[in-house]
Write a protein that holds these residues in place. Structure first.
Motif, mmCIF file in Angstrom:
data_model
loop_
_atom_site.group_PDB
_atom_site.id
_atom_site.type_symbol
_atom_site.label_atom_id
_atom_site.label_comp_id
_atom_site.label_asym_id
_atom_site.label_seq_id
_atom_site.Cartn_x
_atom_site.Cartn_y
_atom_site.Cartn_z
ATOM 1 N N TRP A 13 50.674 -27.259 -54.999
ATOM 2 C CA TRP A 13 50.555 -26.507 -56.248
ATOM 3 C C TRP A 13 49.932 -25.153 -55.958
ATOM 4 C CZ3 TRP A 13 52.626 -27.894 -60.795
ATOM 5 C CH2 TRP A 13 52.233 -27.204 -61.943
ATOM 6 N N LYS A 14 50.570 -24.106 -56.512
ATOM 7 C CA LYS A 14 50.046 -22.758 -56.313
ATOM 8 C C LYS A 14 50.007 -22.007 -57.640
ATOM 9 C CE LYS A 14 54.559 -21.088 -54.778
ATOM 10 N NZ LYS A 14 55.233 -22.280 -55.243
ATOM 11 N N TYR A 15 49.302 -20.899 -57.637
ATOM 12 C CA TYR A 15 49.185 -20.072 -58.833
ATOM 13 C C TYR A 15 50.580 -19.749 -59.369
ATOM 14 C CZ TYR A 15 47.984 -16.275 -61.955
ATOM 15 O OH TYR A 15 47.849 -15.487 -63.063
ATOM 16 N N GLY A 16 50.780 -19.959 -60.646
ATOM 17 C CA GLY A 16 52.048 -19.654 -61.293
ATOM 18 C C GLY A 16 52.997 -20.845 -61.397
ATOM 19 N N ASP A 17 52.692 -21.945 -60.696
ATOM 20 C CA ASP A 17 53.549 -23.130 -60.789
ATOM 21 C C ASP A 17 53.495 -23.715 -62.194
ATOM 22 O OD1 ASP A 17 54.628 -23.175 -58.262
ATOM 23 O OD2 ASP A 17 53.214 -24.643 -57.466
ATOM 24 N N ARG A 18 54.614 -24.260 -62.612
ATOM 25 C CA ARG A 18 54.717 -24.959 -63.892
ATOM 26 C C ARG A 18 55.545 -26.215 -63.669
ATOM 27 N NH1 ARG A 18 51.170 -22.208 -64.790
ATOM 28 N NH2 ARG A 18 50.988 -20.428 -66.151
ATOM 29 N N LEU A 19 55.169 -27.286 -64.339
ATOM 30 C CA LEU A 19 55.924 -28.530 -64.216
ATOM 31 C C LEU A 19 57.361 -28.334 -64.700
ATOM 32 C CD1 LEU A 19 53.230 -31.106 -65.373
ATOM 33 C CD2 LEU A 19 54.111 -30.772 -63.047
ATOM 34 N N SER A 20 57.539 -27.554 -65.740
ATOM 35 C CA SER A 20 58.887 -27.323 -66.251
ATOM 36 C C SER A 20 59.746 -26.584 -65.227
ATOM 37 C CB SER A 20 58.846 -26.555 -67.573
ATOM 38 O OG SER A 20 58.185 -25.314 -67.407
ATOM 39 N N ASN A 21 59.167 -25.647 -64.486
ATOM 40 C CA ASN A 21 59.923 -24.931 -63.460
ATOM 41 C C ASN A 21 60.310 -25.859 -62.315
ATOM 42 O OD1 ASN A 21 59.659 -22.599 -64.947
ATOM 43 N ND2 ASN A 21 57.996 -21.777 -63.716
ATOM 44 N N LEU A 22 59.395 -26.731 -61.919
ATOM 45 C CA LEU A 22 59.715 -27.690 -60.859
ATOM 46 C C LEU A 22 60.779 -28.675 -61.337
ATOM 47 C CD1 LEU A 22 56.149 -28.366 -59.448
ATOM 48 C CD2 LEU A 22 57.995 -27.072 -58.358
ATOM 49 N N SER A 23 60.700 -29.058 -62.592
ATOM 50 C CA SER A 23 61.702 -29.946 -63.163
ATOM 51 C C SER A 23 63.084 -29.289 -63.128
ATOM 52 C CB SER A 23 61.325 -30.294 -64.604
ATOM 53 O OG SER A 23 62.318 -31.059 -65.212
ATOM 54 N N TYR A 24 63.145 -28.032 -63.452
ATOM 55 C CA TYR A 24 64.422 -27.323 -63.407
ATOM 56 C C TYR A 24 64.939 -27.220 -61.975
ATOM 57 C CZ TYR A 24 68.046 -23.912 -64.137
ATOM 58 O OH TYR A 24 69.262 -23.279 -64.166
ATOM 59 N N GLY A 28 67.481 -29.698 -62.600
ATOM 60 C CA GLY A 28 68.389 -28.848 -63.365
ATOM 61 C C GLY A 28 68.125 -28.874 -64.855
ATOM 62 N N ASP A 29 66.941 -29.360 -65.244
ATOM 63 C CA ASP A 29 66.618 -29.502 -66.665
ATOM 64 C C ASP A 29 65.101 -29.469 -66.838
ATOM 65 O OD1 ASP A 29 66.243 -30.394 -69.327
ATOM 66 O OD2 ASP A 29 68.050 -31.620 -69.218
ATOM 67 N N VAL A 30 64.613 -28.536 -67.637
ATOM 68 C CA VAL A 30 63.168 -28.393 -67.831
ATOM 69 C C VAL A 30 62.553 -29.544 -68.621
ATOM 70 C CG1 VAL A 30 63.232 -25.880 -67.686
ATOM 71 C CG2 VAL A 30 63.410 -26.978 -69.918
ATOM 72 N N ARG A 31 63.380 -30.289 -69.343
ATOM 73 C CA ARG A 31 62.857 -31.347 -70.215
ATOM 74 C C ARG A 31 62.230 -32.514 -69.465
ATOM 75 N NH1 ARG A 31 67.912 -32.761 -73.607
ATOM 76 N NH2 ARG A 31 68.802 -32.430 -71.548
#
Length: 69
Positions: A13-24, A28-31
């Motif tokens: 995990w680094k600055y700026g990471d988001r779970l939704s971005n990793l999910s995408y 291929g889907d932020v949900r």
């Protein structure tokens, strides 16, 4: 026991990471951010800190099956 059979990738995990971005990125889907949160035993990304190692389950379908979804 079923969770132990799920293949995952490690992510630092680094600055700026988001779970939704990793999910995408992985699904291929932020949900499906909540799948990564569940797998790592956190309720929100505010519980993850820079430098923390998290696991991202690779096979979304298998992971959802373990969850009964």
């Amino acid at each position: 026991a079923q969770r132990m059979g799920i293949v995952s990738n490690q992510h630092v995990w680094k600055y700026g990471d988001r779970l939704s971005n990793l999910s995408y990125k992985y699904y291929g889907d932020v949900r499906y951010w909540w799948v990564i949160a569940w797998y790592n035993g956190v309720a929100m990304e505010s519980e993850i800190f820079n430098g923390d190692l998290i696991e991202i389950p690779i096979n979304l379908r298998a992971t959802l099956k373990v969850l009964g979804v």
